[in-house]
Write an enzyme that holds these catalytic residues in place. Sequence first.
Site, PDB file in Angstrom:
ATOM      1  CG  HIS A 120      17.199  40.715  27.150  1.00  0.00           C
ATOM      2  ND1 HIS A 120      17.884  41.738  26.555  1.00  0.00           N
ATOM      3  CD2 HIS A 120      17.025  39.768  26.198  1.00  0.00           C
ATOM      4  CE1 HIS A 120      18.113  41.422  25.288  1.00  0.00           C
ATOM      5  NE2 HIS A 120      17.611  40.239  25.057  1.00  0.00           N
ATOM      6  CG  ASP A 129       7.295  38.126  28.784  1.00  0.00           C
ATOM      7  OD1 ASP A 129       8.290  38.219  29.548  1.00  0.00           O
ATOM      8  OD2 ASP A 129       7.345  38.459  27.582  1.00  0.00           O
TER       9      ASP A 129
HETATM   10  C1  BDR Z   1      12.698  41.252  26.646  1.00  0.00           C
HETATM   11  O1  BDR Z   1      11.668  40.809  25.754  1.00  0.00           O
HETATM   12  C2  BDR Z   1      11.368  39.467  25.995  1.00  0.00           C
HETATM   13  O2  BDR Z   1      11.395  38.765  24.810  1.00  0.00           O
HETATM   14  C3  BDR Z   1      12.444  38.938  26.891  1.00  0.00           C
HETATM   15  O3  BDR Z   1      11.934  37.922  27.749  1.00  0.00           O
HETATM   16  C4  BDR Z   1      12.893  40.140  27.648  1.00  0.00           C
HETATM   17  O4  BDR Z   1      12.072  40.375  28.755  1.00  0.00           O
HETATM   18  C5  BDR Z   1      13.917  41.630  25.850  1.00  0.00           C
HETATM   19  O5  BDR Z   1      13.631  42.683  24.987  1.00  0.00           O
HETATM   20 CA    CA Z   2      10.638  38.622  29.559  1.00  0.00          CA
END
Ligand code: BDR
Ligand code: CA
Length: 308
Positions: free
Chosen positions: A240, A9
């Site tokens: 992340h 995303d």
């Molecule tokens: C996840 O949530 C999204 O905002 C980031 O891209 C990552 O995949 C972290 O909690």
């Molecule tokens: Ca993400």
Amino acid sequence: MKKVLIDVDTGIDDALALSYAVHSPELEILGVTTTFGNITVEEATRNTLQILELLGASQIPVFPGASRPLFRELKEKAKLFHGENGLGNIQLPPPRTAARREKASVYMIEQARLHPGEVTIITVGSLTNLATAIMAEPEMTKLVKRVIIMGGAVTVPGNRTPVAEANICADPEAADLVFRSGIPITVVGLDVTMQTLLTREHLETWRELGTDVSRSFAEMCQFYMDAYAKVGNVRGCGLHDPLAVGVAIDPSFVRTSPMYIAVDTSGGLSDARTIADRRSQPEFPPNADVCLEVDHAKFLAHFLQRVF
Ligand code: BDR
Ligand code: CA
């Protein structure tokens, strides 16, 4: 080479994950599929195409996916962390390549059938595309080698609600379906990703490197870091999505424990929480390998060496 599909995303840390994956010879990227979460799916598709072009990797096919959760309304975009456009409001040229016409979930099924037992799906956004693929083709649970999910928080607080992590929160029913499906899962949650931080010193190095790519990423990550600081994380921003890619490249970055994970879909205060049975004598059989420890120094060194 490991055959991977990356479900994104895009999002700032998604963009970092794509760059890391593109520069990793261990991975054969069969395609990138898009979903909603940080931004809408249309924006995620556009951002993905733009980032792949910036990286000189526009030959990688991009497949647009779900535009909304399985059963719920679409939630607010994560503007605070990713900006209005999802890329920290930096401006990149409009993409010259187009996304493919085939839907993300259809492409996932096609690739899993084409390479049975060989495809790893790395999900770093909502789990809607994967859940849709499993509903359409239940054999996915046997055809896919493994799913590496960036999502959830087992031992630490959430980041979208007090207990829920953003990717699970984006579509809790989809996450629930995936965890119940029997597909082999590795969970890369906030437990480990909040230990792998990018700092302002790293951004300085990227600026000094002075390439279009390194400068654009430094600018994006500056936005991300400032957002982290606003919510009290002054040390840096969580890598992340790159860590999920890292685990695909080299599982020794983390230590996992087999565990039963359930997703709360109650709609109440604990909605979208990933509940783990961590008792010494668990009642439920494990359905996931959950990362609880990370060698953050080893991962960070690898990521920084590869990302540009
Ligand atoms: C996840 O949530 C999204 O905002 C980031 O891209 C990552 O995949 C972290 O909690
Ligand atoms: Ca993400």
